[in-house]
Design an enzyme around this catalytic site. Sequence first.
Site, PDB file in Angstrom:
ATOM      1  N   GLU A  29       0.828  -1.220   0.000  1.00  0.00           N
ATOM      2  CA  GLU A  29       0.000   0.000   0.000  1.00  0.00           C
ATOM      3  C   GLU A  29       0.857   1.263   0.000  1.00  0.00           C
ATOM      4  O   GLU A  29       2.085   1.203   0.166  1.00  0.00           O
ATOM      5  CB  GLU A  29      -0.933  -0.008   1.215  1.00  0.00           C
ATOM      6  CG  GLU A  29      -0.175  -0.086   2.520  1.00  0.00           C
ATOM      7  CD  GLU A  29      -0.740   0.815   3.601  1.00  0.00           C
ATOM      8  OE1 GLU A  29      -1.183   1.930   3.279  1.00  0.00           O
ATOM      9  OE2 GLU A  29      -0.702   0.393   4.765  1.00  0.00           O
ATOM     10  N   LYS A  91      -5.494  10.976   0.629  1.00  0.00           N
ATOM     11  CA  LYS A  91      -5.620   9.638   1.232  1.00  0.00           C
ATOM     12  C   LYS A  91      -6.810   8.972   0.546  1.00  0.00           C
ATOM     13  O   LYS A  91      -7.949   9.424   0.675  1.00  0.00           O
ATOM     14  CB  LYS A  91      -5.848   9.769   2.747  1.00  0.00           C
ATOM     15  CG  LYS A  91      -6.055   8.437   3.463  1.00  0.00           C
ATOM     16  CD  LYS A  91      -6.090   8.644   4.970  1.00  0.00           C
ATOM     17  CE  LYS A  91      -6.576   7.408   5.711  1.00  0.00           C
ATOM     18  NZ  LYS A  91      -6.670   7.621   7.163  1.00  0.00           N
ATOM     19  N   VAL A 111      -5.295   0.401   2.837  1.00  0.00           N
ATOM     20  CA  VAL A 111      -5.410  -1.055   2.722  1.00  0.00           C
ATOM     21  C   VAL A 111      -6.631  -1.397   1.863  1.00  0.00           C
ATOM     22  O   VAL A 111      -6.559  -2.226   0.945  1.00  0.00           O
ATOM     23  CB  VAL A 111      -5.518  -1.692   4.128  1.00  0.00           C
ATOM     24  CG1 VAL A 111      -5.953  -3.143   4.036  1.00  0.00           C
ATOM     25  CG2 VAL A 111      -4.182  -1.563   4.862  1.00  0.00           C
ATOM     26  N   ASP A 143     -16.675   5.522  13.957  1.00  0.00           N
ATOM     27  CA  ASP A 143     -15.490   5.459  13.098  1.00  0.00           C
ATOM     28  C   ASP A 143     -14.964   4.025  12.996  1.00  0.00           C
ATOM     29  O   ASP A 143     -14.286   3.523  13.897  1.00  0.00           O
ATOM     30  CB  ASP A 143     -14.402   6.404  13.620  1.00  0.00           C
ATOM     31  CG  ASP A 143     -13.268   6.582  12.609  1.00  0.00           C
ATOM     32  OD1 ASP A 143     -13.187   5.779  11.660  1.00  0.00           O
ATOM     33  OD2 ASP A 143     -12.476   7.522  12.782  1.00  0.00           O
ATOM     34  N   SER A 145     -12.952   1.657  10.187  1.00  0.00           N
ATOM     35  CA  SER A 145     -12.197   1.765   8.940  1.00  0.00           C
ATOM     36  C   SER A 145     -12.852   0.972   7.808  1.00  0.00           C
ATOM     37  O   SER A 145     -13.307  -0.166   8.008  1.00  0.00           O
ATOM     38  CB  SER A 145     -10.775   1.247   9.151  1.00  0.00           C
ATOM     39  OG  SER A 145     -10.091   1.226   7.914  1.00  0.00           O
ATOM     40  N   ASP A 147     -11.313  -0.463   5.718  1.00  0.00           N
ATOM     41  CA  ASP A 147     -10.483  -1.662   5.498  1.00  0.00           C
ATOM     42  C   ASP A 147     -11.256  -2.931   5.856  1.00  0.00           C
ATOM     43  O   ASP A 147     -11.133  -3.954   5.174  1.00  0.00           O
ATOM     44  CB  ASP A 147      -9.210  -1.628   6.372  1.00  0.00           C
ATOM     45  CG  ASP A 147      -8.228  -0.542   5.964  1.00  0.00           C
ATOM     46  OD1 ASP A 147      -8.466   0.143   4.954  1.00  0.00           O
ATOM     47  OD2 ASP A 147      -7.217  -0.387   6.683  1.00  0.00           O
ATOM     48  N   LYS A 164      -3.770  -2.284  14.772  1.00  0.00           N
ATOM     49  CA  LYS A 164      -3.082  -1.183  15.451  1.00  0.00           C
ATOM     50  C   LYS A 164      -3.666  -0.999  16.840  1.00  0.00           C
ATOM     51  O   LYS A 164      -4.881  -0.924  17.011  1.00  0.00           O
ATOM     52  CB  LYS A 164      -3.264   0.112  14.660  1.00  0.00           C
ATOM     53  CG  LYS A 164      -2.469   0.180  13.379  1.00  0.00           C
ATOM     54  CD  LYS A 164      -2.329   1.623  13.002  1.00  0.00           C
ATOM     55  CE  LYS A 164      -2.403   1.921  11.527  1.00  0.00           C
ATOM     56  NZ  LYS A 164      -3.284   1.239  10.659  1.00  0.00           N
TER      57      LYS A 164
HETATM   58  N1  PSU Z   1      -0.362   0.647   8.693  1.00  0.00           N
HETATM   59  C1  PSU Z   1       0.689   1.403   9.081  1.00  0.00           C
HETATM   60  N2  PSU Z   1       0.620   2.738   8.859  1.00  0.00           N
HETATM   61  C2  PSU Z   1      -0.459   3.317   8.213  1.00  0.00           C
HETATM   62  C3  PSU Z   1      -1.556   2.514   7.792  1.00  0.00           C
HETATM   63  C4  PSU Z   1      -1.448   1.183   8.069  1.00  0.00           C
HETATM   64  O1  PSU Z   1       1.670   0.888   9.636  1.00  0.00           O
HETATM   65  O2  PSU Z   1      -0.451   4.532   7.987  1.00  0.00           O
HETATM   66  C5  PSU Z   1      -2.723   3.127   7.047  1.00  0.00           C
HETATM   67  C6  PSU Z   1      -3.283   2.069   6.087  1.00  0.00           C
HETATM   68  O3  PSU Z   1      -3.261   2.590   4.787  1.00  0.00           O
HETATM   69  C7  PSU Z   1      -4.694   1.837   6.550  1.00  0.00           C
HETATM   70  C8  PSU Z   1      -5.053   3.193   7.068  1.00  0.00           C
HETATM   71  O4  PSU Z   1      -5.548   1.384   5.527  1.00  0.00           O
HETATM   72  O5  PSU Z   1      -3.866   3.539   7.802  1.00  0.00           O
HETATM   73  C9  PSU Z   1      -6.315   3.167   7.904  1.00  0.00           C
HETATM   74  O6  PSU Z   1      -6.886   4.431   7.928  1.00  0.00           O
HETATM   75  P1  PSU Z   1      -8.384   4.630   8.474  1.00  0.00           P
HETATM   76  O7  PSU Z   1      -8.335   4.229   9.907  1.00  0.00           O
HETATM   77  O8  PSU Z   1      -8.672   6.102   8.290  1.00  0.00           O
HETATM   78  O9  PSU Z   1      -9.277   3.749   7.643  1.00  0.00           O
HETATM   79 MN    MN Z   2     -12.189   6.248   9.774  1.00  0.00          MN
END
Ligand code: PSU
Ligand code: MN
Length: 322
Positions: A29, A91, A111, A143, A145, A147, A164
């Site tokens: 990614e 993004k 992702v 919220d 994701s 993903d 995470k």
């Molecule tokens: N993993 C990492 N660093 C990141 C991400 C994942 O180590 O920055 C990114 C990925 O692209 C993932 C995104 O899809 O964070 C998730 O963002 P959100 O929570 O806004 O969906």
């Molecule tokens: Mn989000």
Amino acid sequence: MNSQHTPRIVLGEEVAAAAAGQEAIVALESTIVTHGMPAPDNVETARRVEAAVRANGATPATIAVIDGVARIGLADEELDRLGRPDPEPVKIGSQNLAASFYLGQTGGTTVAATMKLAALAGIKIFATGGIGGVHRGAQYSFDISGDLEEIARTPVAVVSAGFKSILDIAKTTEYLETRGVPVVGYQTAMLPSFYSIDSPHEVTLRLDSPEAVGGYLHTHWSLDPACGAVIANPIPQRAAIPADRIETAIAQACAHADADGISGKELTPFLLQWLADATDGESLEANKELVLNNAKIAALIAQHLTPPASGNKTSATVSLRS
Ligand code: PSU
Ligand code: MN
């Protein structure tokens, strides 16, 4: 219909050659480059991750949208461009992927968006740091994701260091269970939590070798050809940060995000950057190590993937009892 508005997906030279020869390919990614790490660590790490995939016998395919065209495998100057803060790259998740094509934007794919593009290009395995999930406080913010939705509906296996720890890991686990997404523990029965090697949660099943993961994915896709999978691969012990040590910083990061009104797409980048500052770069170093480790395992698994014979149809065997 205007052909100018039909999405274009272009394979880089190295990826096109690997695809023609049916060689192992690993998708990578690019939001981690545009929004996940500060410059110059972002581009440096992306290059090291690509090198780790090659060193372990597969071809890297870093995916991004450049001037409204999806690129599967980036040229040197394209990666450099994504790493620069000015003009600020977008993004790009599943929600705004079509918008990025339509508007001719340049940005890093999350992702979710990377999986969608990888699947269209026929790539079955993908390495990231940690997938997005259900955020802490999601009962108020909603919220979650994108993903998670994409993994539930796109047949790509995502190698991730678990979820995470800035997220609500219990709710993320429940969400994937609801959507029927398996979480394979790579050499672990306990779910890793990004900076830390484990968490109190169990995985769906533990597998100990790339061959075993390849075999399992064959079974999974024979049964459920439209669903992705998470391969949860713990951070190497030497780079890990114990959960109780990082937890204080995470709680502070979340409180600051709340106080500053940070939400939506900005939240994950804000929390990662806040943690890197609060830990004097220790969390950033951990992040680099875990991505490299995921790239390596993904490359090894890529060499053991056998697609189910029937393409997109369920191919379990049904026979009379004998
Ligand atoms: N993993 C990492 N660093 C990141 C991400 C994942 O180590 O920055 C990114 C990925 O692209 C993932 C995104 O899809 O964070 C998730 O963002 P959100 O929570 O806004 O969906
Ligand atoms: Mn989000």
